[in-house]
Design a protein around this motif. Structure first.
Motif, mmCIF file in Angstrom:
data_model
loop_
_atom_site.group_PDB
_atom_site.id
_atom_site.type_symbol
_atom_site.label_atom_id
_atom_site.label_comp_id
_atom_site.label_asym_id
_atom_site.label_seq_id
_atom_site.Cartn_x
_atom_site.Cartn_y
_atom_site.Cartn_z
ATOM 1 N N UNK A 1 7.171 8.831 -85.640
ATOM 2 C CA UNK A 1 5.931 8.629 -84.884
ATOM 3 C C UNK A 1 5.532 9.778 -83.976
ATOM 4 N N UNK A 2 6.473 10.444 -83.335
ATOM 5 C CA UNK A 2 6.114 11.436 -82.335
ATOM 6 C C UNK A 2 6.080 12.845 -82.947
ATOM 7 N N UNK A 3 5.971 13.848 -82.104
ATOM 8 C CA UNK A 3 5.870 15.237 -82.571
ATOM 9 C C UNK A 3 7.255 15.803 -82.886
ATOM 10 N N UNK A 4 7.942 15.147 -83.829
ATOM 11 C CA UNK A 4 9.294 15.563 -84.209
ATOM 12 C C UNK A 4 9.486 15.264 -85.684
ATOM 13 N N UNK A 5 9.998 14.085 -86.042
ATOM 14 C CA UNK A 5 10.092 13.639 -87.436
ATOM 15 C C UNK A 5 10.874 14.643 -88.290
ATOM 16 N N UNK A 6 11.975 15.097 -87.765
ATOM 17 C CA UNK A 6 12.759 16.152 -88.403
ATOM 18 C C UNK A 6 13.997 15.572 -89.079
ATOM 19 N N UNK A 7 14.529 16.327 -90.025
ATOM 20 C CA UNK A 7 15.705 15.887 -90.761
ATOM 21 C C UNK A 7 16.982 16.144 -89.987
ATOM 22 N N UNK A 8 17.130 15.479 -88.849
ATOM 23 C CA UNK A 8 18.296 15.687 -87.981
ATOM 24 C C UNK A 8 19.576 15.281 -88.714
ATOM 25 N N UNK A 9 20.532 16.203 -88.702
ATOM 26 C CA UNK A 9 21.746 15.992 -89.484
ATOM 27 C C UNK A 9 22.713 15.020 -88.831
ATOM 28 N N UNK A 10 22.730 14.955 -87.502
ATOM 29 C CA UNK A 10 23.636 14.023 -86.837
ATOM 30 C C UNK A 10 23.273 12.581 -87.115
ATOM 31 N N UNK A 11 21.976 12.276 -87.093
ATOM 32 C CA UNK A 11 21.516 10.922 -87.406
ATOM 33 C C UNK A 11 21.900 10.557 -88.836
ATOM 34 N N UNK A 12 21.639 11.488 -89.761
ATOM 35 C CA UNK A 12 21.947 11.231 -91.169
ATOM 36 C C UNK A 12 23.445 11.046 -91.390
ATOM 37 N N UNK A 13 24.253 11.826 -90.681
ATOM 38 C CA UNK A 13 25.708 11.719 -90.805
ATOM 39 C C UNK A 13 26.177 10.326 -90.395
ATOM 40 N N UNK A 14 25.653 9.832 -89.296
ATOM 41 C CA UNK A 14 26.076 8.517 -88.805
ATOM 42 C C UNK A 14 25.636 7.385 -89.723
ATOM 43 N N UNK A 15 24.449 7.518 -90.289
ATOM 44 C CA UNK A 15 23.839 6.383 -90.985
ATOM 45 C C UNK A 15 24.114 6.350 -92.481
ATOM 46 N N UNK A 16 24.627 7.431 -93.056
ATOM 47 C CA UNK A 16 24.678 7.525 -94.517
ATOM 48 C C UNK A 16 25.444 6.386 -95.185
ATOM 49 N N UNK A 17 26.626 5.964 -94.693
ATOM 50 C CA UNK A 17 27.292 4.843 -95.368
ATOM 51 C C UNK A 17 26.440 3.572 -95.398
ATOM 52 N N UNK A 18 25.713 3.316 -94.321
ATOM 53 C CA UNK A 18 24.819 2.153 -94.299
ATOM 54 C C UNK A 18 23.697 2.318 -95.305
ATOM 55 N N UNK A 19 23.095 3.496 -95.331
ATOM 56 C CA UNK A 19 21.998 3.761 -96.260
ATOM 57 C C UNK A 19 22.443 3.580 -97.701
ATOM 58 N N UNK A 20 23.648 4.024 -98.028
ATOM 59 C CA UNK A 20 24.129 3.964 -99.409
ATOM 60 C C UNK A 20 24.384 2.542 -99.873
ATOM 61 N N UNK A 21 24.578 1.625 -98.941
ATOM 62 C CA UNK A 21 24.720 0.215 -99.302
ATOM 63 C C UNK A 21 23.348 -0.432 -99.493
ATOM 64 N N UNK A 22 22.439 -0.140 -98.604
ATOM 65 C CA UNK A 22 21.147 -0.828 -98.629
ATOM 66 C C UNK A 22 20.281 -0.398 -99.807
ATOM 67 N N UNK A 23 20.346 0.878 -100.158
ATOM 68 C CA UNK A 23 19.518 1.407 -101.245
ATOM 69 C C UNK A 23 20.352 2.363 -102.091
ATOM 70 N N UNK A 24 19.928 2.524 -103.342
ATOM 71 C CA UNK A 24 20.477 3.613 -104.143
ATOM 72 C C UNK A 24 19.775 4.883 -103.678
ATOM 73 N N UNK A 25 20.400 5.539 -102.710
ATOM 74 C CA UNK A 25 19.824 6.748 -102.116
ATOM 75 C C UNK A 25 20.451 8.011 -102.692
ATOM 76 N N UNK A 26 21.121 7.890 -103.829
ATOM 77 C CA UNK A 26 21.856 9.036 -104.364
ATOM 78 C C UNK A 26 20.943 10.211 -104.674
ATOM 79 N N UNK A 27 19.792 9.957 -105.298
ATOM 80 C CA UNK A 27 18.862 11.039 -105.590
ATOM 81 C C UNK A 27 18.264 11.634 -104.328
ATOM 82 N N UNK A 28 17.974 10.781 -103.367
ATOM 83 C CA UNK A 28 17.432 11.232 -102.081
ATOM 84 C C UNK A 28 18.409 12.195 -101.410
#
Length: 866
Positions: free
Chosen positions: A464-491
């Motif tokens: 929403x704000x003036x950021x919306x960046x691919x922050x690696x720390x957020x992705x590192x923390x959330x990836x196991x959750x993401x991989x369960x909820x969706x097939x995010x392998x291609x992403x």
């Protein structure tokens, strides 16, 4: 009982069209409840070429995931169709032929693009301000019947293509966001039905997007280039098999149109009075349009898109129409979402309708302060030519509330005239969870919404704000959750390619803190930089894909060996900047990095864990010497950590905090049993003294529940998980949140917005706790990489009387459900064919191994632990 093949796929693609792989690996899922069914062999039938003669390949193998392509490599733009059949063991049924699945390669070499050049309008571009979108068009004739036609297209910016006045495809915000300096992707469309023999026209609108718009913290505008442009090739196969090509070249024409500006942060201005009807059709006269000019060659390699495209995937009507304190009209959609509005409206020419998008309201008005400098504002100026349906093209917003001014007739402002369009990466939903605890269920739904809202091309921190960046720390923390909820392998595979491209820019091999990036964000930081180790390993755990793991191994090894500045003990150099336990609950609103745990303690703990994961990666890839090397390094780092952070202190660790103790326990840093027991007891005491409220930030939160479960304190974590006071996960739900928040108190208990400038209501990092929920409440986890073995081990607690989880694994649907009643506990699971499960039944000791089928257990008299 019958066994069938329910789905067949190629590599990580959901739609294998225009792909880069000439020998795509093949996978299939099963359906059926046959007990202990195991595959012993399979057939693959491949049909390709104009003769259409199928070839059948028989392979004796138990593998059904990512099996090798058995035929000759595919050529550029070649199509094939495939079906599979699988054989069970003696006496077991055969899974008969699957449906036929198609695939097609894209343009695989620069020669395939011969004659196509990037073009721009022959005009001065707006370098210092927002760029007006450009319309490009070309007419051409086809003097034959048409067998097939493919449009290969990308933009220096974002594009929408039309053929003969009809939109091409349903992808939005294409070609997405990637590291354009290294990898510039193009999309492929089947446009056969949009063409005809005779005269035809192609039109493409291009906006600035991520390529040339205002973006990021440092570079402002023009991060990758200062001119928006187009590159495409339309390849038509005639009835006689010959080819006709329509390329982007100097024969095109260009003009500005009704799109005045369309910016990702600030929104779109569309003046419908400037519309030129039929501009992408053959009848339009473009004599007063501009010529085009050739742009320099793309900086990045031109490659087929390999991640899931962004699409419109849901529509939501307003839940309520409000009047703000100042008398303005505000639409409440009841859900914080990401996308835009579609309007259907009638009004006088020149009528100006303005929409301001926010996530929350404060003091009776839409709360724009958390947007910082992002305007998040769309403007539609009506043409006056009857009823108009409009939605923006090259922007998106994160919002629940929209303030609308200038609507011509308030009586027509309703659910028929306004719709919220939800957009995100089009991934397949794979993971599900539900329980008897309604607030926990709502929180889980919020986690899903935050993932959807932040998976747009790259894994953004916020939408929403003036950021919306691919922050690696957020992705590192959330990836196991993401991989369960969706097939995010291609992403993830697409994004990790950018990670390695950005990491190897110079000899330091330092990953940027957000990806894609600019040159000013490559600084060595733990957790954020550790993404190049943690995320490939997490993806391998979910998919079992060793090819991906090998692709990412060099980056993981380079980070550990060369990228991390070390001190004399081989731990992190103490002079480095660290985010560490970012947004610790006690961090001041104006200093989100002021955590209660020493930043280098956190960094050293993660260094130990990443070194272990690198050893595991080495072993998985058969690199035995390297596995042993990093295993030894891991042991040495533990000793160094103990000497730095444990041995000199009377307490179990230098900082007696939830995060410090969690990381030391979760990463097995205590090698002395007595020290381990003391640390475990201390962590439980620290949590109890904090009345079971959360005390962790980005570094500690994802590990907290697993650390407590590892010391037989799952019941303590249930008390934390189900808290509704701040700071806690369910506090957000109790306060009306419909997505997960950046701060534990993004909204204060009195309803005011947190005064910190980093206050988002749609961040997924703290939603990483859902990984624990899936494994410990739902009871499902991969028992080995790729889910060949399923680990079923629910740990009931927290007064929850039932829970169920389901996961669409690479082998088929796995599900688990348990219920605790007055007579005891009942556990039921379903395991797909060619898969097995290791089951730990609550209230019983040991692990029971079972094969495919449906299984039940009953434990009489079982009571949920307090």
């Amino acid at each position: 009982m019958a066994v069938s093949i329910s789905h067949l796929s190629f590599e990580h693609h959901r739609q294998a069209f225009g792909i880069a792989e000439t020998e795509p690996r093949i996978s299939w899922r099963f359906e059926g409840t046959s007990v202990d069914w195991e595959q012993t062999a399979y057939d693959l039938e491949i049909t390709r070429g104009r003769d259409g003669v199928p070839k059948v390949f028989n392979v004796n193998s138990t593998d059904s995931i990512l099996v090798p392509w058995p035929d000759e490599p595919l050529k550029t733009a070649e199509a094939a169709s495939v079906r599979a059949r699988a054989y069970g063991k003696d006496g077991q049924p055969t899974a008969d032929w699957s449906d036929v699945y198609s695939l097609e390669t894209g343009l695989l070499s620069t020669e395939d693009w011969a004659g196509a050049v990037p073009i721009a309008a022959d005009r001065d571009t707006e370098v210092a301000g927002p760029k007006q979108p450009i319309q490009f068009r070309k007419t051409f004739g086809i003097d034959s019947t048409i067998t097939s036609a493919r449009l290969y297209i990308t933009a220096l910016g974002l594009y929408v293509a039309e053929l003969n006045g009809k939109r091409v495809g349903d992808i939005v915000l294409a070609p997405g966001y990637q590291s354009y300096n290294f990898r510039h992707v193009y999309d492929t469309y089947d446009v056969t039905e949009l063409l005809k023999a005779g005269d035809n026209a192609i039109g493409v609108t291009v906006g600035e997007g991520w390529y040339a718009g205002r973006w990021g913290f440092v570079s402002g505008r023009n991060l990758y280039g200062d001119t928006i442009g187009l590159l495409c090739s339309l390849v038509i196969t005639r009835g006689d098999g010959s080819k006709q090509t329509v390329n982007s070249d100097l024969d095109w024409r260009a003009s500005t149109g009704p799109l005045i500006t369309s910016e990702l942060y600030d929104g779109e201005v569309y003046n419908a009075t400037l519309e030129t009807k039929g501009w992408s059709s053959t009848a339009f006269n473009d004599s007063d349009w501009l010529n085009v000019k050739e742009l320099p060659a793309l900086k990045g390699a031109l490659v087929p898109a390999d991640g899931p495209p962004i699409r419109r995937l849901e529509e939501i009507k307003p839940k309520e129409i409000l009047t703000s304190k100042s008398g303005k009209t505000v639409l409440d959609f009841g859900q914080n979402l990401v996308g835009w509005l579609r309007l259907t409206v009638t009004g006088s020419p020149g009528t100006n309708i303005t929409m301001v998008h926010t996530e929350v309201m404060e003091n009776g008005e839409v709360a724009t302060r958390p947007l910082r400098t992002a305007k998040a504002r769309d403007t539609l100026i009506l043409s006056g030519n009857g009823t108009q349906t409009w939605e923006p093209s090259f922007t998106y917003h994160g919002f629940r509330y929209v303030q609308i001014t200038g609507w011509p007739n308030q009586t027509t402002l309703n659910g028929e005239s306004v719709t919220a369009i939800v957009v995100h990466a089009d991934m397949e939903r794979t993971g599900y969870f539900e329980s008897s605890h309604e607030l926990l269920n709502k929180f889980h739904e919020n986690v899903i919404w935050s993932m959807k809202g932040n998976f747009l091309g790259v894994p953004t921190d916020c939408p929403q704000r003036d950021e919306r960046l691919g922050w690696t720390g957020d992705a590192h923390a959330f990836m196991p959750t993401a991989n369960y909820l969706y097939d995010a392998s291609g992403f993830w595979r697409s994004w990790l390619k950018d990670a390695w491209s950005e990491q190897k820019v110079n000899d330091t091999f330092i990953p940027p803190i957000y990806i894609p990036t600019d040159d000013d964000t490559r600084m060595p930081t733990s957790i954020w930089g550790d993404v190049v180790v943690g995320n490939p390993w997490a993806l391998y755990t979910s998919t079992g894909d060793k090819v991906m793991l090998e692709d990412q191994y060099a980056g993981a090894q380079a980070w550990i060996d060369k990228g991390i500045p070390r001190n004399e003990a081989n731990l992190w150099n103490r002079s480095t900047f660290q985010f560490a336990d970012w947004l610790d609950p006690k961090a001041p609103s104006d200093d989100p990095g002021a955590a209660t745990t020493n930043k280098h303690l956190v960094s050293d703990a993660y260094l130990i864990q990443m070194t272990l994961l690198l050893s595991n990666m080495s072993a998985a890839l058969g690199k035995r010497d390297l596995a042993a090397h990093y295993e030894t390094q891991h042991a040495d780092l533990i000793k160094a950590f103990q000497a730095a952070w444990i041995d000199p202190y009377p307490a179990p660790i230098a900082n007696v905090t939830q995060t410090a103790l969690t990381l030391a326990l979760a990463f097995n840093i205590y090698t002395n049993p007595t020290a381990h027991a003391t640390a475990a007891s201390t962590l439980r005491t620290v949590i109890a003294n904090n009345t079971y409220l959360v005390g962790t930030g980005f570094a500690g939160t994802q590990q907290l529940g697993f650390a407590l479960s590892s010391i037989n304190a799952t019941s303590d974590f249930y008390k934390m998980l189900l808290q509704t006071k701040v700071p806690s996960w369910l506090y957000q739900v109790a306060m009306g949140g419909t997505t997960t928040w950046e701060r534990w108190d993004s909204l204060l208990p009195d309803g005011a917005v947190n005064p910190g400038e980093m206050t988002s209501f749609n961040h997924y990092a703290f939603g990483s706790v859902a990984d624990w929920v899936h494994q410990k409440v739902g009871g499902l986890a991969p028992g080995e990489p790729g889910w060949k073995t399923v680990k079923v081990a629910p740990e009931p607690g927290g007064g929850i009387t039932w829970a169920k989880a389901a996961y669409l694994s690479p082998y088929g649907l796995v599900d688990s459900s348990w219920t605790v009643g007055e007579d005891g506990l009942r556990l039921e699971i379903s395991v797909p064919p060619n898969c097995r499960a290791e089951v730990r039944v609550p209230g019983r000791s040991g692990v029971e191994a079972v094969g495919s089928g449906r299984w039940e257990w009953f434990v009489e008299g079982y009571k949920t632990p307090e």
